[in-house]
Design an enzyme around this catalytic site. Structure first.
Site, PDB file in Angstrom:
ATOM      1  N   GLU A 150     -23.413  22.829 -71.192  1.00 47.72           N
ATOM      2  CA  GLU A 150     -24.793  23.300 -71.053  1.00 47.72           C
ATOM      3  C   GLU A 150     -25.203  23.172 -69.587  1.00 47.72           C
ATOM      4  O   GLU A 150     -25.045  22.107 -68.987  1.00 47.72           O
ATOM      5  CB  GLU A 150     -25.745  22.464 -71.921  1.00 47.72           C
ATOM      6  CG  GLU A 150     -25.523  22.647 -73.422  1.00 47.72           C
ATOM      7  CD  GLU A 150     -26.441  21.755 -74.262  1.00 47.72           C
ATOM      8  OE1 GLU A 150     -26.907  22.221 -75.311  1.00 47.72           O
ATOM      9  OE2 GLU A 150     -26.669  20.593 -73.875  1.00 47.72           O
ATOM     10  N   ASN A 188     -28.248  19.172 -78.898  1.00 44.20           N
ATOM     11  CA  ASN A 188     -28.833  17.936 -79.440  1.00 44.20           C
ATOM     12  C   ASN A 188     -30.221  18.147 -80.031  1.00 44.20           C
ATOM     13  O   ASN A 188     -30.713  17.301 -80.769  1.00 44.20           O
ATOM     14  CB  ASN A 188     -28.866  16.851 -78.361  1.00 44.20           C
ATOM     15  CG  ASN A 188     -27.498  16.237 -78.146  1.00 44.20           C
ATOM     16  OD1 ASN A 188     -26.754  16.032 -79.093  1.00 44.20           O
ATOM     17  ND2 ASN A 188     -27.145  15.961 -76.912  1.00 44.20           N
TER      18      ASN A 188
END
Length: 386
Positions: A150, A188
């Site tokens: 990411e 997440n």
């Protein structure tokens, strides 16, 4: 960016250093502990020996990779680096201190990146004078094996720094996605219901751990069930992340932690690493058998899946990432059997909305609120990936 710096020689930092060295970079790997550095060096030697044994590398290449990494306790050794990736403890105050120190050592065009999984990149960037060169570069563990990275620009990040950093990580044969600087970024954030809703189903007495895991694994195609995965990650770690995300989202009920997981963590039942978690890992311990009721399994799977879909849809609604990057992140970062937005198209947007509205009407809890984008798409008869 010929020379890459990595701060922190734990599992993640060592993995990132390995990836950079395997891609031809000179690497400076630092840690405050010489013991940690020695362990990192020894572990890399074992990994290289295994790759040679399997025929994936020859001896000369393995030795060259190891020779490109310099192990040090002195941050001044980062002076020649063009990119430094910090991979230390998830504490904002310590990260800020490290970044402030690094700025006094490196050149003005050196990019400073954090591997944080949940902390604010903007807050980290604010610790340095040239905050335009700071961004997040979040690898997944183990970094050499997991394809996803990411890339998270802060509000201060220069677009050219973002572009050059993404191009570099792409050249390492990683799958990169760009995420907005919000708690949990993509993976997440979107993955929270995989644990949270499974725990809720257990707490309500619908099914035990083994049955919920069976439903998600055997009926849903997930590699691990939620309780297996929490035991693998560690209940202490997973619970801490859940609390952190809950607080970071101003206590949004969608991210509310579970007392079941809190009690397991308090009891020291962390999972595999402690020998006991949701399951008993002692030698000879008998594992519980799931109740293989297809109707029950489908209820469990769909209830968790629709919450995951809702989270992915809301991430798109709030421009956290593109629809393509959201699905890529979940398949390449946490090995989901398919992208959640693609799954929503397959199951039917109307069905998603009806399920969420049914849960909301039953519980009257905000955790079950349907994302506006799902409701709008159902009304207009649209699909995410059509």
């Amino acid at each position: 960016m010929k020379t890459i710096g990595v701060v922190g020689a734990g599992a993640m930092g060592s993995g990132i250093a390995q990836v950079a060295a395997q891609n031809g970079h000179q690497v400076v790997l630092s840690d405050t502990s010489t013991d940690v550095l020695d362990k990192s060096k020894a572990k890399l030697a074992k990994i290289m020996a295994r790759l040679v044994e399997k025929g994936k590398l020859d001896n000369a290449s393995a030795e060259a990779i190891q020779g490109r990494i310099k192990y040090t306790t002195d941050l001044n050794d980062f002076a020649p680096c063009g990119l430094i990736i910090e991979a230390i403890i998830e504490r904002l105050d310590i990260k800020k201190q490290v970044f402030e120190t690094l700025e006094g050592i490196v050149a003005e065009d050196c990019v400073l990146a954090s591997n944080t999984s949940s902390l604010s990149i903007a807050a980290i960037a604010a610790s340095v004078k040239l905050s335009h060169r700071v961004l997040g570069i979040h690898f997944f563990n183990p970094a050499p094996l997991m394809p996803l990275v990411e890339i998270i620009p802060a509000v201060q990040t220069d677009p050219e720094v973002l572009a050059s950093s993404k191009a570099l990580i792409d050249s390492w044969k990683k799958v990169t996605v760009i995420a907005k600087d919000t708690p949990g970024f993509i993976v997440n954030r979107v993955a929270r219901p995989f644990y949270g809703e499974a725990l809720r189903i257990y707490e309500e007495g619908f099914a035990d751990f083994a049955t919920i895991d069976w439903a998600m694994r055997d009926m849903g195609g997930f590699r691990m069930g939620p309780f297996q995965l929490m035991d693998f990650i560690g209940n202490d770690v997973n619970y801490a992340v859940t609390e952190s995300v809950f607080a970071a989202f101003y206590y949004d009920p969608r991210y509310k932690p579970s007392f079941t997981q809190k009690r397991h963590s308090e009891a020291g039942w962390y999972g595999r690493k402690s020998g006991r978690g949701y399951y008993d890992y002692a030698e000879g311990a008998e594992q519980p058998e799931p109740t293989k009721d297809k109707e029950l399994g489908e209820m469990i799977l769909w209830r968790i899946l629709v919450m995951l879909i809702n989270e992915a849809a809301d991430a798109l609604h709030l421009n956290i990432a593109s629809k393509e990057d959201i699905d890529l992140a979940m398949t390449k970062g946490v090995n989901y059997p398919k992208g959640l937005l693609a799954w929503a198209d397959e199951k039917g947007i109307n069905h998603c909305v009806e399920t969420l509205d049914g849960l909301y009407n039953e519980y009257h809890e905000d955790r079950y609120r349907c994302s506006p984008i799902l409701r709008k798409m159902a009304r207009e008869g649209k699909k995410f990936l059509a």
